[in-house]
Design a protein around this motif. Structure first.
Motif, PDB file in Angstrom:
ATOM      1  N   VAL A  86      30.017  44.646  44.334  1.00  0.00           N
ATOM      2  CA  VAL A  86      31.436  45.011  44.317  1.00  0.00           C
ATOM      3  C   VAL A  86      31.837  45.631  45.657  1.00  0.00           C
ATOM      4  O   VAL A  86      32.909  45.328  46.202  1.00  0.00           O
ATOM      5  CB  VAL A  86      31.725  45.971  43.146  1.00  0.00           C
ATOM      6  CG1 VAL A  86      33.165  46.465  43.200  1.00  0.00           C
ATOM      7  CG2 VAL A  86      31.459  45.285  41.812  1.00  0.00           C
ATOM      8  N   GLU A  87      30.986  46.438  46.226  1.00  0.00           N
ATOM      9  CA  GLU A  87      31.297  47.034  47.531  1.00  0.00           C
ATOM     10  C   GLU A  87      31.337  45.978  48.633  1.00  0.00           C
ATOM     11  O   GLU A  87      32.169  46.050  49.535  1.00  0.00           O
ATOM     12  CB  GLU A  87      30.291  48.132  47.841  1.00  0.00           C
ATOM     13  CG  GLU A  87      30.483  49.359  46.950  1.00  0.00           C
ATOM     14  CD  GLU A  87      29.439  50.437  47.182  1.00  0.00           C
ATOM     15  OE1 GLU A  87      28.393  50.132  47.789  1.00  0.00           O
ATOM     16  OE2 GLU A  87      29.675  51.583  46.761  1.00  0.00           O
ATOM     17  N   ARG A  88      30.473  44.971  48.547  1.00  0.00           N
ATOM     18  CA  ARG A  88      30.520  43.873  49.532  1.00  0.00           C
ATOM     19  C   ARG A  88      31.835  43.098  49.385  1.00  0.00           C
ATOM     20  O   ARG A  88      32.460  42.707  50.383  1.00  0.00           O
ATOM     21  CB  ARG A  88      29.332  42.940  49.342  1.00  0.00           C
ATOM     22  CG  ARG A  88      28.020  43.472  49.883  1.00  0.00           C
ATOM     23  CD  ARG A  88      26.963  42.373  49.968  1.00  0.00           C
ATOM     24  NE  ARG A  88      26.569  41.883  48.665  1.00  0.00           N
ATOM     25  CZ  ARG A  88      25.570  42.389  47.934  1.00  0.00           C
ATOM     26  NH1 ARG A  88      24.868  43.414  48.410  1.00  0.00           N
ATOM     27  NH2 ARG A  88      25.273  41.875  46.770  1.00  0.00           N
ATOM     28  N   ALA A  89      32.274  42.902  48.153  1.00  0.00           N
ATOM     29  CA  ALA A  89      33.529  42.182  47.932  1.00  0.00           C
ATOM     30  C   ALA A  89      34.712  42.954  48.517  1.00  0.00           C
ATOM     31  O   ALA A  89      35.593  42.376  49.155  1.00  0.00           O
ATOM     32  CB  ALA A  89      33.732  41.947  46.439  1.00  0.00           C
ATOM     33  N   LEU A  90      34.722  44.260  48.325  1.00  0.00           N
ATOM     34  CA  LEU A  90      35.803  45.072  48.880  1.00  0.00           C
ATOM     35  C   LEU A  90      35.753  45.085  50.402  1.00  0.00           C
ATOM     36  O   LEU A  90      36.787  45.045  51.073  1.00  0.00           O
ATOM     37  CB  LEU A  90      35.724  46.494  48.321  1.00  0.00           C
ATOM     38  CG  LEU A  90      36.096  46.640  46.840  1.00  0.00           C
ATOM     39  CD1 LEU A  90      35.695  48.009  46.320  1.00  0.00           C
ATOM     40  CD2 LEU A  90      37.586  46.408  46.628  1.00  0.00           C
ATOM     41  N   ALA A  91      34.545  45.134  50.963  1.00  0.00           N
ATOM     42  CA  ALA A  91      34.408  45.150  52.427  1.00  0.00           C
ATOM     43  C   ALA A  91      34.776  43.824  53.058  1.00  0.00           C
ATOM     44  O   ALA A  91      35.065  43.760  54.263  1.00  0.00           O
ATOM     45  CB  ALA A  91      32.970  45.529  52.798  1.00  0.00           C
ATOM     46  N   SER A  92      34.795  42.759  52.277  1.00  0.00           N
ATOM     47  CA  SER A  92      35.079  41.438  52.832  1.00  0.00           C
ATOM     48  C   SER A  92      36.530  41.265  53.239  1.00  0.00           C
ATOM     49  O   SER A  92      36.861  40.340  53.988  1.00  0.00           O
ATOM     50  CB  SER A  92      34.722  40.361  51.798  1.00  0.00           C
ATOM     51  OG  SER A  92      35.686  40.341  50.744  1.00  0.00           O
ATOM     52  N   GLY A  93      37.398  42.098  52.729  1.00  0.00           N
ATOM     53  CA  GLY A  93      38.818  41.956  53.026  1.00  0.00           C
ATOM     54  C   GLY A  93      39.543  40.996  52.116  1.00  0.00           C
ATOM     55  O   GLY A  93      40.733  40.698  52.345  1.00  0.00           O
ATOM     56  N   ALA A  94      38.888  40.485  51.071  1.00  0.00           N
ATOM     57  CA  ALA A  94      39.539  39.565  50.140  1.00  0.00           C
ATOM     58  C   ALA A  94      40.752  40.240  49.505  1.00  0.00           C
ATOM     59  O   ALA A  94      40.686  41.401  49.089  1.00  0.00           O
ATOM     60  CB  ALA A  94      38.555  39.133  49.056  1.00  0.00           C
ATOM     61  N   ALA A  95      41.857  39.504  49.433  1.00  0.00           N
ATOM     62  CA  ALA A  95      43.075  40.072  48.847  1.00  0.00           C
ATOM     63  C   ALA A  95      42.940  40.269  47.352  1.00  0.00           C
ATOM     64  O   ALA A  95      43.582  41.157  46.773  1.00  0.00           O
ATOM     65  CB  ALA A  95      44.265  39.158  49.136  1.00  0.00           C
ATOM     66  N   ALA A  96      42.110  39.452  46.707  1.00  0.00           N
ATOM     67  CA  ALA A  96      41.898  39.568  45.267  1.00  0.00           C
ATOM     68  C   ALA A  96      40.439  39.286  44.955  1.00  0.00           C
ATOM     69  O   ALA A  96      39.821  38.408  45.554  1.00  0.00           O
ATOM     70  CB  ALA A  96      42.796  38.606  44.502  1.00  0.00           C
ATOM     71  N   ILE A  97      39.891  40.042  44.015  1.00  0.00           N
ATOM     72  CA  ILE A  97      38.516  39.877  43.560  1.00  0.00           C
ATOM     73  C   ILE A  97      38.572  39.513  42.083  1.00  0.00           C
ATOM     74  O   ILE A  97      39.186  40.233  41.284  1.00  0.00           O
ATOM     75  CB  ILE A  97      37.704  41.165  43.778  1.00  0.00           C
ATOM     76  CG1 ILE A  97      37.666  41.513  45.273  1.00  0.00           C
ATOM     77  CG2 ILE A  97      36.307  41.021  43.206  1.00  0.00           C
ATOM     78  CD1 ILE A  97      37.113  42.892  45.540  1.00  0.00           C
TER      79      ILE A  97
END
Length: 616
Positions: A86-97
């Motif tokens: 989840v932290e990698r997803a947030l760090a990726s800059g994705a507008a939506a997860i």
């Protein structure tokens, strides 16, 4: 038209109590109509996105820019720790997860709180998009701007359509999302178990810049902490909490708590052991509640929620511009719906069933407050809720009071307490006796067109100013536990007119249908057009006050009329039910004044009011 004392005319009442509907006052209370048609109610605020539009926008965002959590290494089998993913997803800059629907027994397992410091949407696919939160701190996600600058805000955090649970033995009652200094934030269509949904606070609170205990009556502690004295652009803003299902499992958590925030809509939620509350500053007169200070919880819309099992249902401190409408509130330890230090608020078409202290209440300053078309029911059972839930109660709960004013510190005659109860229905269904209404100091109080069923309404209180009791229906099909005033008051200027009081059983000797007490030397008194029907015994109209020099007691239907000074009563056209004239007689012994009405206290009557704490 009644011979109305000055300052109690319907026009004046209507202007003062409904000024917000026409845009007067600091904020327009009733939300403006939408520019475009929606499927929401007509009172939906123009600044809040309708639910279908918000959900469509989130779905479009997820389809266009969403990233599946599995692409960041999330296993989601309920056993592996997915916190890193989840932290990698947030760090990726994705507008939506995107959190996909999961098979039974599977979950996204988090073992620590997840920090959010950028705009993002976390989107599920319904209750099977399950998060199992096992972190040490109680709140699963923490959203706040980077750094500790209280002037900075994080904009655009959305969580939609997922479920979260807090399994034993982990401590329950945290929330899905805890935030500081947020704007354009939404938590929608989520299901929580052993958790609440959302809290939003201000960084000035986190940094402990606000010191309420060291405050002075002429110094706003929020301004001393850096808030503007006049502007509202330093508040969190645009908070939307729609269609969530909260089951905290035990007493008690939150559907939402928001502090120092504006434009907040809370709609369509179900909360078990959960409430809705706000904090716009401390409401006590010497801690920031003075009527000249800005209220910092503003433009609040709370509609169509179902709440049970908390300290209060819908309540808050120092709000301004509030509409609480069509909510169902049950089994509250303290209050059902409560405005504390609030201005310009309407509670309308709500139902409150059983509260330990009061179904409806105001605390401290209460300017331009209207309770209209609500239903309140008490049976006394809420007095036992604290013991049942193994928690501390609030004061000496009796579960009998349908409404109350608690105005400690605001008896200066400066218009701080201006309240109306209009067209409500109040019902006592306990085994014996009556429900009651509890007065405190008021500058102006209007009680009009209500129905009271086995509920007496004696609003006598020391040094109160303007009281109008008009066109109410009071019905009693049982005897009271002791002599009482079924309807009463005694403000500086008092009008009691057009009321219908019916008792189908005999009442204790000394009971009065209408009782006027001495609270101040009265300047004006009218008791007119009231109808009293007693199946047996006497239910007189009683004027204990020896002043004013002349009182109008005229056109009433009653079997007896008593006064401390009969010569001071202009007693025209009073008759029995059969049409026989009724003359004013001296007070019998059973109607002689006993103790005077209570005077305004110098200290709060209850120090632990439900939201008298910035943490909720």
């Amino acid at each position: 038209m009644h011979d109305v004392p000055p300052d109690l005319s319907p026009d004046i009442d209507r202007r003062s109590l409904l000024a917000l509907a026409t845009g007067a006052g600091t904020l327009a209370l009733l939300p403006a109509p939408l520019a475009a048609a929606t499927d929401e109610n007509a009172d939906w605020p123009a600044w809040a996105p309708p639910r279908t539009q918000l959900y469509a926008r989130l779905a479009q965002l997820g389809q266009a820019k969403g990233r599946d959590l599995r692409s960041f290494g999330a296993v989601m089998d309920g056993r592996a720790d997915d916190s890193d993913a989840v932290e990698r997803a947030l760090a990726s800059g994705a507008a939506a997860i995107r959190l996909p629907a999961l098979p039974a027994g599977a979950a996204l397992r988090l073992t620590r709180q997840i920090r959010i410091d950028r705009p993002v949407a976390i989107l599920g696919e319904g209750p099977s998009s399950l998060i199992r939160y096992e972190g040490r701190v109680p709140h699963a996600f923490l959203a706040m701007p980077q750094g500790d600058d209280p002037a900075r805000f994080l904009t655009g955090v959305h969580i939609d359509n997922l479920a979260i649970e807090r399994p034993p033995p982990f401590k329950p009652l945290g929330v899905l999302l805890q935030g500081y200094n947020l704007r354009d934030v939404s938590v929608t269509r989520c299901t929580t178990r052993r958790m609440g949904t959302l809290t939003v606070q201000h960084l000035r609170e986190k940094l402990r810049l606000i010191d309420y205990r060291a405050a002075k009556p002429d110094v706003d502690p929020a301004v001393a902490a850096g808030f503007s004295a006049t502007r509202t652009d330093d508040l969190s803003d645009r908070i939307f909490v729609y269609d969530n299902r909260v089951d905290a499992g035990s007493y008690a958590s939150k559907v939402v708590r928001f502090n120092f925030a504006s434009r907040v809509a809370v709609v369509g939620n179900i909360g078990r052991f959960a409430n809705i509350s706000w904090w716009g500053g401390a409401a006590r007169w010497n801690q920031g509640g003075a009527i000249g200070f800005l209220r910092r919880a503003r433009d609040i819309y709370v509609a169509d929620n179902r709440l049970s099992g908390a300290n209060g249902g819908v309540y808050g401190n120092n709000g301004d511009g509030i509409l609480v409408v069509r909510n169902d509130v049950r089994d509250m330890l303290d209050v059902g719906i409560d405005f504390e230090g609030c201005f310009n608020a309407v509670a309308e078409n709500n139902s409150v069933t059983n509260a330990g202290n009061f179904c409806f209440a105001t605390f401290y300053a209460a300017r331009n407050i209207l309770f209209r078309d609500n239903i309140g029911v008490q049976d006394g059972s809420a007095a036992g809720l604290a013991a049942a839930w193994a928690t501390r109660g609030y004061g000496k709960s009796t579960g009998r009071a349908l409404f109350a004013l608690r105005s400690a510190g605001f008896s200066r005659g400066d218009g701080a307490v201006d309240v109306a109860f209009v067209r409500n229905r109040f019902r006592w269904t306990g085994a014996t006796g009556f429900g009651t209404c509890l007065p405190s100091y008021f500058d102006r109080l209007r009680v009009e067109g209500n129905i009271f069923e086995n509920v007496n309404c004696d609003l006598s209180y020391g040094r109160t100013r303007l009281l109008a009791l008009r066109d109410n229906l009071l019905r009693f099909d049982r005897a009271g536990d002791a002599p009482a005033a079924l309807l009463g008051g005694g403000a500086l200027r008092t009008m009691i007119a057009g009321n219908d009081i019916r008792a189908t059983v005999a009442q204790p000797i000394g009971t009065a249908a209408i009782l006027i007490r001495e609270t101040l030397p009265l300047e004006g008194l009218e008791v007119s057009g009231n109808r009293v029907a007693a199946a047996s015994g006497s239910l007189p109209i009683v004027v204990q006050s020896p002043s004013p020099a002349t009182a109008i007691v005229a056109g009433n239907r009653t079997d007896a009329l008593y006064a401390a000074r009969p010569a001071a009563i202009r007693g025209d056209r009073n008759v029995t039910a059969g049409g026989a004239p009724v003359r004013v007689q001296p007070l019998p012994s059973e109607y002689q004044p006993a103790d005077p009405p209570p005077a305004p206290p110098s200290k709060e009557p209850r120090a632990d009011a439900p939201s008298d704490d910035p943490t909720g």
